[in-house]
Design an enzyme around this catalytic site. Structure first.
Site, short mmCIF file in Angstrom:
data_model
loop_
_atom_site.label_atom_id
_atom_site.label_comp_id
_atom_site.label_asym_id
_atom_site.label_seq_id
_atom_site.Cartn_x
_atom_site.Cartn_y
_atom_site.Cartn_z
N SER A 142 0.86 -1.18 0.00
CA SER A 142 0.00 0.00 0.00
C SER A 142 0.89 1.23 0.00
O SER A 142 2.09 1.14 0.33
CB SER A 142 -0.87 -0.01 1.26
OG SER A 142 -1.48 1.25 1.49
N TYR A 155 -2.14 -1.09 10.58
CA TYR A 155 -2.07 -1.25 9.13
C TYR A 155 -0.76 -0.70 8.58
O TYR A 155 -0.08 -1.36 7.78
CB TYR A 155 -3.26 -0.52 8.50
CG TYR A 155 -3.46 -0.79 7.03
CD1 TYR A 155 -4.21 -1.88 6.60
CD2 TYR A 155 -2.93 0.06 6.07
CE1 TYR A 155 -4.42 -2.12 5.25
CE2 TYR A 155 -3.13 -0.17 4.71
CZ TYR A 155 -3.88 -1.27 4.32
OH TYR A 155 -4.07 -1.51 2.98
#
Length: 260
Positions: A142, A155
């Site tokens: 990401s 995350y």
């Protein structure tokens, strides 16, 4: 001139004879990757927590479905990895909270799903890849593997760790003809992102379109969500013979989100 279709892959993306295991493949980016890899000729193994959705995806693609809770290390160790020479670590989850309020059990679960499970799967599939002299590991990272955002401690931590793991695998696997890379998208139109849009809209008293424009795309030059198929196309290329010299890389697909 050669004509390519979804069932007749171009020569440089022909993955016939290869077996791809994709985690979190019942929907979203994972399912898009499974479809693209199947179209390129790969045998598909769908790994997901959702039994019915995983089986539906496997039925569609003529593949195999495995219901697995990736937060359970013992369950990960029971996954049948026989013949897998393409590993796509895609499964993930999100929880948004300040560090001072972040539940430790959820933090730990996110690390197990998004870091430990990819490590365990790589550890189990790499020996076969080494023996065959060919393999591809693609980790769905990401922009949060490169940048941080508030309230996403677990995350962001997991994606940074996945980037590091991918580079180590690339260095160790290079002599065996095996590559390892990350694909690092910004916000992709998936169920996970749709949930975040709803949460942010409620928290900031905004309309969903305003959340997308004012919060999610605030740093992007190309101001739209990424489609899962766009990520899957890049993943498929990285699995192709043409990408043999791309390894240890993190390829962003973010509309210049990280160019700032």
């Amino acid at each position: 001139m050669a004509v390519t279709t979804d069932t007749a892959p171009a020569a440089d993306t022909d993955l016939t004879g290869h077996r791809a295991l994709i985690t979190g493949a019942a929907a979203g980016i994972g399912l898009a990757c499974a479809r693209r890899l199947a179209a390129a000729g790969a045998d598909i193994v769908i790994v997901d927590l959702r039994t019915d959705a995983a089986q539906a995806a496997a039925d569609e693609l003529g593949g195999r479905a495995l219901t697995v809770d990736l937060s359970d290390p013992d369950a990960v160790e029971r996954i049948d990895c026989d013949g897998v020479d393409i590993l796509i670590n895609n499964a993930g989850l999100q929880h948004i909270a300040p560090v001072t309020e972040f539940p430790p059990d959820i933090f730990a679960r996110i690390q197990r799903v998004m870091v430990e499970a990819p490590f365990r799967l790589a550890r189990r599939t790499l020996p076969g890849m080494y023996e065959r002299g060919w393999g591809r590991v693609v980790n769905i990272s990401s922009v949060h593997g490169h940048r941080a955002s508030p309230y996403k401690a677990a995350y962001v931590t997991a994606k940074h760790a996945l980037e590091g793991l991918s580079k180590v695998i690339a260095l160790e696997a290079a002599p065996y003809g095996v590559t390892a890379n990350c694909v690092s998208p910004a916000y992709v139109r998936t169920a996970l992102v749709e949930e975040q849009i709803a949460d942010q809209a409620a928290a900031h008293d905004l309309e969903p379109d305003q959340v997308i424009d004012q919060i999610m795309l605030a740093r992007a030059a190309v101001r739209r969500l990424i489609e899962p198929d766009e990520v899957a196309d890049l993943v498929t290329y990285l699995c192709s013979p043409s990408a043999a010299m791309i390894t240890g890389s993190s390829v962003t697909i973010d509309g210049a989100w990280t160019a700032h």
